[in-house]
Structure formats: C-alpha cells, structure tokens
Design an enzyme around this catalytic site. Structure first.
Site, PDB file in Angstrom:
ATOM      1  N   GLY A  15       0.898  -1.335   0.058  1.00  6.36           N
ATOM      2  CA  GLY A  15       0.081  -0.066   0.122  1.00  6.36           C
ATOM      3  C   GLY A  15       0.876   1.211   0.098  1.00  6.36           C
ATOM      4  N   GLY A  45       2.750   1.149   3.053  1.00  5.62           N
ATOM      5  CA  GLY A  45       3.502  -0.117   3.251  1.00  5.62           C
ATOM      6  C   GLY A  45       4.729  -0.173   2.345  1.00  5.62           C
ATOM      7  CG  ASN A  59      -9.544   0.389   7.857  1.00  7.70           C
ATOM      8  OD1 ASN A  59      -9.537   0.049   6.817  1.00  7.70           O
ATOM      9  ND2 ASN A  59      -9.036   1.499   8.007  1.00  7.70           N
ATOM     10  CG  ASN A  96      -6.333   6.276  11.195  1.00  4.18           C
ATOM     11  OD1 ASN A  96      -6.098   6.269  12.354  1.00  4.18           O
ATOM     12  ND2 ASN A  96      -5.559   6.937  10.223  1.00  4.18           N
ATOM     13  CG  ASP A 152      -0.500  12.415  16.181  1.00  4.62           C
ATOM     14  OD1 ASP A 152      -0.947  12.715  15.080  1.00  4.62           O
ATOM     15  OD2 ASP A 152      -1.086  11.216  16.723  1.00  4.62           O
ATOM     16  CG  HIS A 197      -3.603   9.061  15.193  1.00  2.00           C
ATOM     17  ND1 HIS A 197      -2.765   9.879  14.912  1.00  2.00           N
ATOM     18  CD2 HIS A 197      -3.807   8.516  13.896  1.00  2.00           C
ATOM     19  CE1 HIS A 197      -2.587  10.046  13.488  1.00  2.00           C
ATOM     20  NE2 HIS A 197      -3.259   9.117  12.894  1.00  2.00           N
TER      21      HIS A 197
HETATM   22  N1  NAD Z   1      -1.520   5.828  12.505  1.00  2.00           N
HETATM   23  C1  NAD Z   1      -1.316   6.843  11.773  1.00  2.00           C
HETATM   24  O1  NAD Z   1      -0.674   7.964  12.019  1.00  2.00           O
HETATM   25  C2  NAD Z   1      -1.775   6.751  10.285  1.00  2.00           C
HETATM   26  C3  NAD Z   1      -1.187   7.604   9.342  1.00  2.00           C
HETATM   27  C4  NAD Z   1      -1.426   7.418   8.115  1.00  2.00           C
HETATM   28  C5  NAD Z   1      -2.425   6.536   7.403  1.00  2.00           C
HETATM   29  N2  NAD Z   1      -3.025   5.481   8.447  1.00  2.00           N
HETATM   30  C6  NAD Z   1      -3.712   4.704   8.345  1.00  2.00           C
HETATM   31  O2  NAD Z   1      -3.139   3.369   7.611  1.00  2.00           O
HETATM   32  C7  NAD Z   1      -4.202   2.741   6.715  1.00  2.00           C
HETATM   33  C8  NAD Z   1      -3.406   2.542   5.191  1.00  2.00           C
HETATM   34  O3  NAD Z   1      -3.109   3.711   4.701  1.00  2.00           O
HETATM   35  P1  NAD Z   1      -2.250   3.665   2.936  1.00  2.00           P
HETATM   36  O4  NAD Z   1      -2.476   4.952   2.568  1.00  2.00           O
HETATM   37  O5  NAD Z   1      -1.275   2.759   3.086  1.00  2.00           O
HETATM   38  O6  NAD Z   1      -3.567   2.805   2.258  1.00  2.00           O
HETATM   39  P2  NAD Z   1      -3.603   1.831   0.941  1.00  2.00           P
HETATM   40  O7  NAD Z   1      -4.849   1.738   0.521  1.00  2.00           O
HETATM   41  O8  NAD Z   1      -2.466   2.747  -0.063  1.00  2.00           O
HETATM   42  O9  NAD Z   1      -3.008   0.649   1.484  1.00  2.00           O
HETATM   43  C9  NAD Z   1      -3.536  -0.171   2.096  1.00  2.00           C
HETATM   44  C10 NAD Z   1      -2.943  -1.959   1.701  1.00  2.00           C
HETATM   45  O10 NAD Z   1      -3.396  -2.695   2.562  1.00  2.00           O
HETATM   46  C11 NAD Z   1      -3.855  -4.134   1.788  1.00  2.00           C
HETATM   47  N3  NAD Z   1      -4.695  -4.605   2.531  1.00  2.00           N
HETATM   48  C12 NAD Z   1      -6.183  -4.386   2.742  1.00  2.00           C
HETATM   49  N4  NAD Z   1      -6.761  -5.293   3.380  1.00  2.00           N
HETATM   50  C13 NAD Z   1      -5.624  -6.194   3.551  1.00  2.00           C
HETATM   51  C14 NAD Z   1      -5.608  -7.489   4.308  1.00  2.00           C
HETATM   52  N5  NAD Z   1      -6.766  -7.926   4.735  1.00  2.00           N
HETATM   53  N6  NAD Z   1      -4.543  -8.090   4.543  1.00  2.00           N
HETATM   54  C15 NAD Z   1      -3.245  -7.467   4.012  1.00  2.00           C
HETATM   55  N7  NAD Z   1      -3.145  -6.461   3.273  1.00  2.00           N
HETATM   56  C16 NAD Z   1      -4.401  -5.789   3.176  1.00  2.00           C
HETATM   57  C17 NAD Z   1      -4.163  -3.317   0.379  1.00  2.00           C
HETATM   58  O11 NAD Z   1      -4.227  -4.064  -0.507  1.00  2.00           O
HETATM   59  C18 NAD Z   1      -3.365  -2.165   0.518  1.00  2.00           C
HETATM   60  O12 NAD Z   1      -2.118  -2.480  -0.315  1.00  2.00           O
HETATM   61  C19 NAD Z   1      -5.181   3.344   6.706  1.00  2.00           C
HETATM   62  O13 NAD Z   1      -6.021   2.965   7.504  1.00  2.00           O
HETATM   63  C20 NAD Z   1      -4.704   4.874   7.085  1.00  2.00           C
HETATM   64  O14 NAD Z   1      -5.953   5.584   7.636  1.00  2.00           O
HETATM   65  C21 NAD Z   1      -2.662   5.844   9.916  1.00  2.00           C
HETATM   66  O1  LMR Z   2      -5.262  11.607   8.448  1.00  2.00           O
HETATM   67  C1  LMR Z   2      -5.679  10.095   8.085  1.00  2.00           C
HETATM   68  O2  LMR Z   2      -6.536   9.585   8.046  1.00  2.00           O
HETATM   69  C2  LMR Z   2      -4.207   9.499   8.065  1.00  2.00           C
HETATM   70  C3  LMR Z   2      -3.586   9.485   9.437  1.00  2.00           C
HETATM   71  O3  LMR Z   2      -4.124   9.156  10.807  1.00  2.00           O
HETATM   72  C4  LMR Z   2      -2.916  11.055   9.590  1.00  2.00           C
HETATM   73  O4  LMR Z   2      -2.806  11.576  10.594  1.00  2.00           O
HETATM   74  O5  LMR Z   2      -2.104  11.539   8.544  1.00  2.00           O
END
Ligand code: NAD
Ligand code: LMR
Length: 349
Positions: free
Chosen positions: A31, A34, A115, A140, A171, A198
């Site tokens: 992703g 990832g 999610n 998230n 953050d 978060h």
């Molecule tokens: N904690 C934080 O500060 C933070 C920051 C940014 C994004 N996020 C969260 O991280 C998550 C991913 O964001 P992204 O931009 O990489 O999304 P993305 O859609 O680009 O990538 C997600 C990946 O997860 C894979 N996936 C989905 N279901 C799956 C499963 N069951 N098993 C394995 N892989 C699976 C998808 O194929 C995809 O490659 C989102 O929920 C986003 O909100 C959190």
């Molecule tokens: O804002 C979002 O949904 C992704 C992540 O949690 C962030 O803080 O950037």
C-alpha cells in the site's frame, strides 16, 4: 534529504553494523504506507529479515525492495492463510498498515466498519503465529483498532499489553516540524510531547513542555489546530487519492527502530505511543498515548504526563471524552467485530 529527516538516534543506529537478528513483518506492504515503510526498514541494519504480506502485490514489492544492496533478506507472500502464517512466524515486530485510507470529508472513525474487520483478521493471525511479537497498529481508527487487537489477543489467551502499540509517532513528528516552521528552528532540536489518541481533538500537544512554552493566543490556537488536524491537511491536498503515506512511513520506521534499539539493550529509548495505560483508566480510557520508555520486553515504563497548564487541561477534557467513546466502540458496537473473533474460534473447535 533522507539524512536530514532522520533523528540523531536513528542516524547513529543506521550507521552501526548491528549484530541483531530481527525479523520484521509488514501486513499491507504493497500500500501507500507499506511500500515506503518497507523500503525504510530495508535500510535499517537491525532488520535481518523483512517479510512483506498484502492481499495483492506482496511478492512484487518484495522482489523490488530485495535489490536494494543492504544485507537483510526480503520475502514476499501471496494473499491467504499460508502466506500470512509464513510472513508472521518468527517475527519480532509486526507492523499493520493494512486498511482503507480516508477521502476528503471523512473522519478516521468513518473507516471503522471497513478497517475493524481487516485488523481483527490480521490480529487473529498474529496471535496464532507471532504471539510474542511487538504489534504496531497503523491502520485507522487507531483509537479503536488497538483495543480491537487487544480483544483478539485476549480471546486467544496470548495478550501481553507490553507488546501492543498504536503508532502515534506521526503526531509527534508533525508537532516537531510545525513548531520549527513557526519559530524558524531546526526540527531535530524540537521535541513536543503529544498525548491522548490519534484523531482530531484526541490529539493533545503539550506546548508548555516544549522549548517554546511562551507560544500563546492566536498563534497557539493555530499551531495546536494544525497538529490536531495535520492528517486532514494531507487528505485535502491528495484530493481523493488517500492520506499521509510518506511521512507515516517515516514515523512507522522510527517507531520500529526504537523497539529494535530497545530490544538490543539501548537504554532510555522513549517514544510516544498509544498503549494500554493506567493514566486515565478511571475516565474509561484504558488506552492512552504518552511518552513510553521501551525495553527488551516492549513497554518498560509509562511516563507520567507532567504538569499541564489550564489551556492544556481544556484540551484534555474533550479528548478523554472522545477517546473513551472510540475505545468502547471496539467492543460495544452492535454488530460487534468480536463476534467475528468468537465465530472464528468456534470454527476452529
Ligand atoms: N497511524 C497513523 O498515524 C496513520 C497515518 C496514515 C495512515 N494511516 C492509516 O493506515 C492505513 C493504510 O493507509 P494507506 O495509505 O497505506 O492505504 P492503501 O490503500 O494505500 O494501502 C493499504 C494496503 O492494505 C492492503 N490490505 C487491505 N486489506 C488487507 C488485508 N486483509 N491483509 C493484508 N493487506 C491488506 C491493501 O491491498 C493495500 O495495499 C489507513 O487505514 C490509514 O488511515 C494511519
Ligand atoms: O489523516 C488520516 O486519515 C491518516 C493519518 O491518521 C494521519 O494522521 O495522517
């Protein structure tokens, strides 16, 4: 450019030829987060094996990253229980960025329905195949996906609160960068404690404990709002193409590196992270992000919050209210995701 983005501790560690044998697994490795996260982990000499799993594209990303000329072995796995098992077995750290990102107009909580079940299923596999690993949840809404992961591990009888982390590092990274922009300083010298959860108002920066306790009035309101809603800034700019990925990959890699350094015996490794915490358990917030000292067993010490000024007390009250709801949702939602866990366990009997 890459060099200047690294903390001093990280730079030091990246230049060390480490003796550690550490397998790190990324679930959701193909992703937006990832891929760059996996690349940064490939550059970390403490990682000796990198296992990349995704429902699509895991082996391709692994083949690509495996050509980077650092020593670690990279393996990629196809979707399904066998691939997941092989990716997880022997892992010291499991990072979970798998899940759907926000689009403009959505809150992180709007991602819950999609999610929660993704994280539940991956947590179930982790509990089965890597019960002693440090689990780092990125997907998230972190305020809910972390308690869900805890419930899954409990249902499997392998829950260790010292090994479960919600990744809130972004953050702190943002707070450090935004305050340095405001003050014209080097972000490497700016540390801002951020507590709570978060999402939006649950993100509580403690400027009074930073190098700039003097920031006040409208400047403070604007800065605090930017730290709390920094994620929205990126979601808006990406205009439907997702949320923060590159800065998040950096933050996730920093958190994983902190755990690897602590596992290697480095003392005084402190990162803010969302863990099971006694600090506000009396306010129904059994999970809370604060400064946590890490050790070979995961969480070593949860530091006290320290003194808050009235403004920060005013931020904390609504944060705790929202956070308690987000945490409760993990087990109280009518269509409880835990039914999925119970059902899955029943199927195995
Ligand atoms: N904690 C934080 O500060 C933070 C920051 C940014 C994004 N996020 C969260 O991280 C998550 C991913 O964001 P992204 O931009 O990489 O999304 P993305 O859609 O680009 O990538 C997600 C990946 O997860 C894979 N996936 C989905 N279901 C799956 C499963 N069951 N098993 C394995 N892989 C699976 C998808 O194929 C995809 O490659 C989102 O929920 C986003 O909100 C959190
Ligand atoms: O804002 C979002 O949904 C992704 C992540 O949690 C962030 O803080 O950037």
């Amino acid at each position: 450019m890459f060099r200047s983005a690294l903390s001093t501790a990280q730079r030091r560690c990246f230049s060390i030829s480490a003796q550690q044998n550490s397998k790190v697994t990324v679930l959701g490795a193909a992703g937006g987060i990832g891929q760059p996260l996996s690349l940064l982990l490939k550059l970390n000499p403490r990682v000796t094996e990198l296992a990349l799993y995704d429902i699509r594209g895991g082996p391709g990303v692994a083949a690509d990253i495996s050509h980077v000329n650092t020593k670690s072995k990279v393996t990629g796995y196809n979707s399904g229980p066998e691939g997941l098992k092989a990716a997880l077995e022997g892992a010291e750290i499991v990072l979970i960025p798998a899940g759907v990102p926000r689009k403009p107009g959505m809150t992180r909580d709007d991602l819950f329905n999609t999610n929660a079940s993704i994280v539940r299923d991956l947590a179930k596999a982790a509990a089965d195949h890597a019960p002693n690993a440090n689990i780092l949840v990125i997907a998230n809404p972190v305020n809910s996906t972390v308690p869900i992961t805890a419930e899954v591990f409990k249902s499997k009888g392998v829950y260790n609160p010292k090994r479960l982390f919600g990744v809130t590092t972004l953050d702190v990274v943002r707070a450090s960068r935004f305050i340095s922009e405001l003050k014209g300083t080097n972000p490497a010298n700016e540390e801002v404690t951020v507590i709570g959860g978060h999402s939006g108002v649950t993100i509580v920066p403690l400027l009074s404990q930073s190098n700039h306790p003097d920031i006040s009035g409208e400047a403070r309101n604007i800065l605090v709002n930017r730290i709390q809603f920094g994620g929205d800034e990126v979601v808006k700019a990406k205009d439907g193409a997702g949320s923060a990925t590159l800065s998040m990959a950096y933050a996730g890699s920093r958190m994983a590196d902190a755990l690897l350094r602590a596992a290697a015996g480095e003392k005084g490794v402190i990162e803010p992270t969302f863990v099971q915490s006694p600090l506000y358990a009396d306010k129904k917030c059994d999970f809370f992000s604060s400064k946590v000292e890490l050790g070979p067993e995961g969480v070593k010490t949860i530091h006290p919050i320290g003194k808050l000024n009235d403004y920060e007390k005013g931020l904390l009250a609504p944060a705790l209210e929202d956070l308690a709801k987000n945490i409760a949702k993990a087990s109280l939602t009518p269509n409880s995701i835990l039914w999925g866990v119970l059902f899955a366990n029943f199927e195995e009997i």
